[in-house]
Design an enzyme around this catalytic site. Structure first.
Site, PDB file in Angstrom:
ATOM      1  N   ALA A  46      25.270  46.584  39.166  1.00  0.00           N
ATOM      2  CA  ALA A  46      26.557  47.279  38.969  1.00  0.00           C
ATOM      3  C   ALA A  46      27.705  46.202  39.121  1.00  0.00           C
ATOM      4  CB  ALA A  46      27.001  48.608  39.852  1.00  0.00           C
ATOM      5  N   TYR A  47      28.953  46.554  38.361  1.00  0.00           N
ATOM      6  CA  TYR A  47      30.041  45.677  38.512  1.00  0.00           C
ATOM      7  C   TYR A  47      30.832  46.509  39.803  1.00  0.00           C
ATOM      8  CZ  TYR A  47      34.426  43.384  37.535  1.00  0.00           C
ATOM      9  OH  TYR A  47      35.522  42.443  37.821  1.00  0.00           O
ATOM     10  N   THR A  48      30.890  46.065  40.779  1.00  0.00           N
ATOM     11  CA  THR A  48      31.175  46.806  42.100  1.00  0.00           C
ATOM     12  C   THR A  48      32.634  46.535  42.590  1.00  0.00           C
ATOM     13  OG1 THR A  48      29.991  45.903  43.512  1.00  0.00           O
ATOM     14  CG2 THR A  48      29.040  47.853  42.666  1.00  0.00           C
ATOM     15  N   THR A  87      27.622  56.599  41.535  1.00  0.00           N
ATOM     16  CA  THR A  87      28.524  56.471  42.461  1.00  0.00           C
ATOM     17  C   THR A  87      29.767  57.538  42.659  1.00  0.00           C
ATOM     18  OG1 THR A  87      30.657  55.212  43.410  1.00  0.00           O
ATOM     19  CG2 THR A  87      30.372  55.371  40.886  1.00  0.00           C
ATOM     20  N   TYR A 111      36.491  51.375  37.126  1.00  0.00           N
ATOM     21  CA  TYR A 111      35.192  51.328  37.877  1.00  0.00           C
ATOM     22  C   TYR A 111      34.500  52.754  37.631  1.00  0.00           C
ATOM     23  CZ  TYR A 111      31.569  51.405  41.345  1.00  0.00           C
ATOM     24  OH  TYR A 111      30.190  51.726  42.128  1.00  0.00           O
ATOM     25  N   LYS A 115      31.004  53.723  35.428  1.00  0.00           N
ATOM     26  CA  LYS A 115      30.019  54.405  35.882  1.00  0.00           C
ATOM     27  C   LYS A 115      29.546  55.791  35.516  1.00  0.00           C
ATOM     28  CE  LYS A 115      27.808  52.977  38.750  1.00  0.00           C
ATOM     29  NZ  LYS A 115      26.376  52.220  38.696  1.00  0.00           N
ATOM     30  N   TRP A 136      29.865  54.475  50.099  1.00  0.00           N
ATOM     31  CA  TRP A 136      30.081  53.781  51.327  1.00  0.00           C
ATOM     32  C   TRP A 136      28.864  53.086  51.818  1.00  0.00           C
ATOM     33  CZ3 TRP A 136      33.784  57.118  55.091  1.00  0.00           C
ATOM     34  CH2 TRP A 136      35.102  57.428  54.313  1.00  0.00           C
TER      35      TRP A 136
END
Length: 282
Positions: A46-48, A87, A111, A115, A136
């Site tokens: 994932a691009y987090t 997420t 984001y 997602k 988290w």
């Protein structure tokens, strides 16, 4: 995926199923799936960088939406079940209590929107999927909130942390164990449940109280103790809006797969044992 979930997933799976980090670098998904006969695939990529995504929209959507779409289509073509990690940011955080998986999504950031699109792509392309939302995520590995608080406690005389965002801390190791259990069940049982579940450690807290627990736990192990002051989100502006409520209900995970995550405090103790050392006797 933050918190080193992929690291823990590799360890947990131990060669019994496949973990493909779709979209990481320039992975050729089709070639990766042809390289061996996967019984199931877990996608943890994932691009987090939540704030950076606000200015790198294309990169976030490429990794969080396009890559899962490709992976879902390729796994469907090969009749491989797919476990996809998502997420809490798909929710707007305005709800009360703990979010169920079927609660309406309303992302408030690039984001979160990317997602949510990745979830839709997976649902559309591969019926044999489980989407696992988490939040988290923390671990002894890579950068995450626990390691940041420990570092800052050694550098500053006082910490200031937002106290009006609520959520459920999640051990990357515990999440990886759940992902592995789901993937292995799907690999061995064509009738295994599909759909969306939530996986977080049991219980809820605020970022401020989480920070206090980290500092207190570190102090019991000989680490430095500093006061932690709560501040409102408005006092700590960020490019991406954070959900005020990120609490996720894990009842669906228990109902579908018999998994009941332990409390976040016990999970934190394990992480601190690794990062700081055992609790010191007095």
């Amino acid at each position: 995926m933050p918190g080193g979930v992929a690291h823990h997933a590799h360890v947990t799976l131990d060669g019994r199923a496949g973990l493909v980090e779709a979209g990481k670098g320039h992975v050729d998904v089709a070639a990766a799936l042809e390289a061996r006969a996967y019984a199931a695939v877990i996608n943890t990529a994932a691009y987090t960088a939540v704030d950076k995504a606000e200015s790198e929209v294309a990169a976030a959507w490429r990794l969080n939406a396009l890559a899962p779409a490709i992976l879902a289509a390729e796994t469907k073509r090969r009749a491989i079940p797919l476990v996809h990690v998502s997420t809490d940011y798909v929710f707007d955080g305005s709800g009360e209590g703990f979010y169920a998986p079927d609660a309406p999504v309303n992302p408030q950031s690039v984001y979160g929107a990317s997602k949510a699109a990745g979830e839709m792509a997976v649902r559309s392309a591969n019926p044999r999927h489980v989407i696992v939302r988490t939040a988290w995520v923390v671990s002894p590995h890579r950068g995450n909130f626990v390691k940041t608080m420990l570092r800052l406690a050694n550098e500053r005389e006082q910490l200031t942390v937002v106290d009006d965002q609520h959520g459920c801390p999640t051990s990357a190791a515990d999440l990886a164990g759940a992902l592995a259990a789901i993937a292995l069940r799907m690999a061995g049982d064509e009738r295994a449940p599909t759909g969306t579940v939530h996986c977080v450690n049991d219980g809820a807290t605020t970022w401020c109280d989480f920070a206090r627990a980290i500092v207190a736990g570190s102090a019991r192990r000989g680490g430095r103790s500093v006061p932690v002051e709560g501040i409102p989100t408005a006092a700590y502006p960020t490019p991406a809006r954070r959900p005020a409520n990120s609490r996720l209900s894990t009842q669906s995970l228990t109902n579908a797969y018999g998994l009941a995550p332990r409390g976040w405090e016990a999970a934190l103790d394990d992480i601190l044992d690794r990062l700081v050392g055992p609790v010191r006797s007095h």
